[in-house]
Design a protein around this motif. Structure first.
Motif, mmCIF file in Angstrom:
data_model
loop_
_atom_site.group_PDB
_atom_site.id
_atom_site.type_symbol
_atom_site.label_atom_id
_atom_site.label_comp_id
_atom_site.label_asym_id
_atom_site.label_seq_id
_atom_site.Cartn_x
_atom_site.Cartn_y
_atom_site.Cartn_z
ATOM 1 N N SER A 110 -45.458 -10.156 -38.988
ATOM 2 C CA SER A 110 -45.266 -10.123 -37.532
ATOM 3 C C SER A 110 -45.311 -11.529 -36.959
ATOM 4 N N LYS A 111 -46.243 -12.345 -37.450
ATOM 5 C CA LYS A 111 -46.327 -13.738 -37.004
ATOM 6 C C LYS A 111 -45.108 -14.536 -37.467
ATOM 7 N N ALA A 112 -44.659 -14.239 -38.702
ATOM 8 C CA ALA A 112 -43.482 -14.941 -39.217
ATOM 9 C C ALA A 112 -42.247 -14.623 -38.390
ATOM 10 N N ALA A 113 -42.164 -13.402 -37.872
ATOM 11 C CA ALA A 113 -41.012 -13.018 -37.049
ATOM 12 C C ALA A 113 -40.927 -13.869 -35.784
ATOM 13 N N SER A 114 -42.082 -14.351 -35.287
ATOM 14 C CA SER A 114 -42.092 -15.177 -34.074
ATOM 15 C C SER A 114 -41.527 -16.568 -34.319
ATOM 16 N N LEU A 115 -41.296 -16.918 -35.576
ATOM 17 C CA LEU A 115 -40.626 -18.188 -35.865
ATOM 18 C C LEU A 115 -39.158 -18.124 -35.461
ATOM 19 N N GLY A 116 -38.635 -16.911 -35.328
ATOM 20 C CA GLY A 116 -37.263 -16.723 -34.871
ATOM 21 C C GLY A 116 -37.242 -16.318 -33.414
ATOM 22 N N ASP A 117 -36.393 -15.332 -33.107
ATOM 23 C CA ASP A 117 -36.294 -14.896 -31.703
ATOM 24 C C ASP A 117 -37.103 -13.638 -31.425
ATOM 25 N N GLY A 118 -37.820 -13.154 -32.439
ATOM 26 C CA GLY A 118 -38.699 -12.011 -32.230
ATOM 27 C C GLY A 118 -38.017 -10.673 -32.252
ATOM 28 N N THR A 119 -36.742 -10.609 -32.599
ATOM 29 C CA THR A 119 -36.027 -9.330 -32.587
ATOM 30 C C THR A 119 -36.016 -8.650 -33.959
ATOM 31 N N GLY A 120 -36.496 -9.320 -34.977
ATOM 32 C CA GLY A 120 -36.480 -8.738 -36.323
ATOM 33 C C GLY A 120 -37.734 -7.949 -36.617
ATOM 34 N N LYS A 165 -36.831 -6.875 -47.463
ATOM 35 C CA LYS A 165 -35.736 -7.386 -46.642
ATOM 36 C C LYS A 165 -36.210 -8.508 -45.717
ATOM 37 N N ALA A 166 -37.535 -8.778 -45.762
ATOM 38 C CA ALA A 166 -38.106 -9.786 -44.873
ATOM 39 C C ALA A 166 -38.284 -11.139 -45.554
ATOM 40 N N ILE A 167 -38.591 -11.140 -46.846
ATOM 41 C CA ILE A 167 -38.870 -12.398 -47.539
ATOM 42 C C ILE A 167 -38.200 -12.424 -48.910
ATOM 43 N N LYS A 168 -38.116 -13.622 -49.455
ATOM 44 C CA LYS A 168 -37.650 -13.842 -50.825
ATOM 45 C C LYS A 168 -38.618 -14.815 -51.477
ATOM 46 N N LYS A 208 -33.324 -13.874 -42.397
ATOM 47 C CA LYS A 208 -32.802 -13.722 -41.044
ATOM 48 C C LYS A 208 -33.077 -12.333 -40.482
ATOM 49 N N SER A 209 -33.110 -11.331 -41.336
ATOM 50 C CA SER A 209 -33.385 -9.969 -40.870
ATOM 51 C C SER A 209 -34.772 -9.858 -40.248
ATOM 52 N N LEU A 210 -35.704 -10.730 -40.668
ATOM 53 C CA LEU A 210 -37.043 -10.766 -40.079
ATOM 54 C C LEU A 210 -37.086 -11.674 -38.856
ATOM 55 N N LEU A 211 -36.367 -12.789 -38.911
ATOM 56 C CA LEU A 211 -36.449 -13.807 -37.865
ATOM 57 C C LEU A 211 -35.626 -13.479 -36.625
ATOM 58 N N GLY A 212 -34.514 -12.783 -36.803
ATOM 59 C CA GLY A 212 -33.689 -12.458 -35.646
ATOM 60 C C GLY A 212 -32.268 -12.156 -36.036
ATOM 61 N N ASN A 215 -29.327 -12.963 -33.496
ATOM 62 C CA ASN A 215 -29.091 -14.321 -33.015
ATOM 63 C C ASN A 215 -28.420 -15.141 -34.112
ATOM 64 N N PRO A 216 -27.138 -15.478 -33.975
ATOM 65 C CA PRO A 216 -26.427 -16.205 -35.027
ATOM 66 C C PRO A 216 -26.938 -17.635 -35.238
ATOM 67 N N ALA A 217 -27.714 -18.167 -34.274
ATOM 68 C CA ALA A 217 -28.211 -19.540 -34.389
ATOM 69 C C ALA A 217 -29.427 -19.624 -35.321
ATOM 70 N N ILE A 218 -30.015 -18.490 -35.671
ATOM 71 C CA ILE A 218 -31.219 -18.484 -36.499
ATOM 72 C C ILE A 218 -30.835 -18.172 -37.945
ATOM 73 N N SER A 219 -31.257 -19.020 -38.846
ATOM 74 C CA SER A 219 -30.997 -18.807 -40.264
ATOM 75 C C SER A 219 -32.325 -18.618 -41.004
ATOM 76 N N ASP A 220 -32.263 -18.458 -42.305
ATOM 77 C CA ASP A 220 -33.470 -18.309 -43.108
ATOM 78 C C ASP A 220 -34.361 -19.549 -42.983
ATOM 79 N N ILE A 221 -35.676 -19.341 -43.098
ATOM 80 C CA ILE A 221 -36.643 -20.436 -43.048
ATOM 81 C C ILE A 221 -37.440 -20.434 -44.346
#
Length: 240
Positions: A110-120, A165-168, A208-212, A215-221
């Protein structure tokens, strides 16, 4: 840990036992002679529990100001097998192969999702399968008698896999330290207790499925995680 305070007591007890066996052997005692006619191989089957901090670090500068997720994993469990070959009474080599599972915490995702736009979201199947293969050289302090402590060190390679689907996660390798004790019976079986420290680092990618996903501007982290689990195992084995 408190367990390491117990080891010196075990070692001292084993030395006393070994000395008694040696004395009994000189006296012609039957049971002491039993331990002198053994094979060079031990096979062990153990269950284990592991604990790890696993806090992600090394994030890219683009998310440096955002709150980072805490520990991804705290605990895990599994089984391993090991074969030990004795070159001498005291010196041995052990090869082991294990399989275990660690559950990724939902709060960390849940905290990791906030690194993106919060929609994942983290989804399901957020378990990490680990398959460590290790080779260690052991020194057996008291190779005769019923109580036989040992210390060892070597290297490991640990395969890591997840269907999340959230991490690798990526595979890692490094040194491993070992301390343990075997309790030998007179019917070619033994009970074994073992503690290992795996020094293990690998990459974890938040998808990206976790991060947002919207939002096409957000990629994997990608980040780096120092797993370095402490593994406590117990089981039984056989002498050959």
């Amino acid at each position: 840990m408190k367990i390491f305070k117990i080891i010196p007591v075990i070692v001292l007890s084993a030395l006393v036992t070994s000395a008694n066996v040696s004395f009994a052997a000189k006296s012609g005692d039957y049971y002491s002679n039993y331990y002198e006619d053994e094979g060079d191989l031990l096979f062990k089957l153990r269950g284990f529990y592991l604990t790890t901090s696993s806090k992600p670090k090394g994030f890219p500068a683009s998310v440096s100001t955002k709150e980072k997720p805490g520990s991804l994993v705290q605990h895990g469990y599994g089984v391993d097998t090991a074969t030990t070959y004795f070159f001498t009474d005291n010196l041995a080599a052990e090869l082991s192969l294990a399989i275990g599972m660690m559950k990724v915490k939902g709060s960390a995702l849940s905290k990791a999702a906030s690194l993106g736009d919060g929609t994942g979201n983290g989804g399901k199947n957020n378990q990490i399968i680990i398959v460590p293969a290790a080779g260690t050289i052991q020194y057996h302090v008291a190779p005769f008698g019923a109580i036989r402590p040992y210390v060892g060190g070597g290297i490991h390679g640990t395969y890591m896999y997840t269907r999340s689907k959230a991490i690798k996660v990526s595979t890692g390798y490094g040194p491993v330290a070992q301390i343990g004790v075997d309790f030998i019976s007179k019917d070619d079986t033994l009970f074994t207790f073992d503690i290992r420290k795996y020094f293990l680092k690998s990459n974890v990618t938040f998808k990206k499925s976790l991060l947002g996903p919207n939002n096409p501007a957000i990629s994997d982290i990608r980040s780096k995680v120092d797993w370095s689990p402490l593994v406590i195992s117990a089981g039984f084995g056989f002498k050959f």
